[in-house]
Design a protein around this motif. Structure first.
Motif, short mmCIF file in Angstrom:
data_model
loop_
_atom_site.label_atom_id
_atom_site.label_comp_id
_atom_site.label_asym_id
_atom_site.label_seq_id
_atom_site.Cartn_x
_atom_site.Cartn_y
_atom_site.Cartn_z
N VAL A 70 10.97 7.52 2.51
CA VAL A 70 11.52 8.39 3.56
C VAL A 70 12.76 7.76 4.17
O VAL A 70 13.77 8.43 4.38
CB VAL A 70 10.45 8.69 4.64
N PHE A 71 12.72 6.48 4.44
CA PHE A 71 13.86 5.80 5.03
C PHE A 71 15.04 5.78 4.07
O PHE A 71 16.19 5.97 4.48
CB PHE A 71 13.48 4.38 5.46
N LEU A 72 14.80 5.59 2.78
CA LEU A 72 15.86 5.61 1.77
C LEU A 72 16.51 6.99 1.70
O LEU A 72 17.74 7.11 1.65
CB LEU A 72 15.30 5.21 0.40
N ILE A 73 15.71 8.04 1.74
CA ILE A 73 16.24 9.41 1.73
C ILE A 73 17.06 9.66 3.00
O ILE A 73 18.13 10.27 2.96
CB ILE A 73 15.09 10.43 1.59
N PHE A 74 16.60 9.16 4.14
CA PHE A 74 17.33 9.31 5.39
C PHE A 74 18.69 8.62 5.33
O PHE A 74 19.71 9.19 5.72
CB PHE A 74 16.49 8.76 6.55
N ILE A 75 18.72 7.41 4.84
CA ILE A 75 19.98 6.66 4.72
C ILE A 75 20.92 7.37 3.77
O ILE A 75 22.12 7.51 4.04
CB ILE A 75 19.71 5.21 4.25
N ASN B 178 0.83 -1.20 0.00
CA ASN B 178 0.00 0.00 0.00
C ASN B 178 0.87 1.26 0.00
O ASN B 178 2.10 1.21 0.12
CB ASN B 178 -0.98 -0.02 1.17
N SER B 179 0.23 2.40 -0.12
CA SER B 179 0.96 3.66 -0.26
C SER B 179 1.72 4.03 1.01
O SER B 179 2.76 4.69 0.94
CB SER B 179 0.00 4.78 -0.65
N GLY B 180 1.25 3.63 2.17
CA GLY B 180 1.95 3.91 3.42
C GLY B 180 3.30 3.22 3.48
O GLY B 180 4.30 3.80 3.91
N ASP B 181 3.33 1.97 3.02
CA ASP B 181 4.60 1.24 2.99
C ASP B 181 5.58 1.88 2.01
O ASP B 181 6.78 2.00 2.29
CB ASP B 181 4.37 -0.22 2.59
N MET B 182 5.08 2.30 0.87
CA MET B 182 5.95 2.92 -0.13
C MET B 182 6.49 4.25 0.40
O MET B 182 7.68 4.56 0.22
CB MET B 182 5.19 3.13 -1.43
#
Length: 58
Positions: free
Chosen positions: A11-16, A2-6
């Protein structure tokens, strides 16, 4: 998926990515250690003052 998981993954990828970029630039700035711009400006101003003083003596 779903869109929440995406959204969470994005967000986590941008943070890393930001974390690795920050560490990279921190290490790079510590390794290069260029003289500060203010020191360069002070040296240039001292040189100009010396040249002006020599010119005034002549």
């Amino acid at each position: 998926m779903n869109s929440g998981d995406m959204l969470y993954q994005l967000v986590f990828l941008i943070f890393i990515f930001g974390l690795f970029s920050g560490v990279f630039f921190l290490v790079r700035s510590l390794i290069t250690k260029q003289p500060s711009k203010s020191e360069n400006i002070e040296q240039k101003l001292d040189r100009i003052i010396d040249l002006l003083e020599k010119d005034n003596k002549n």
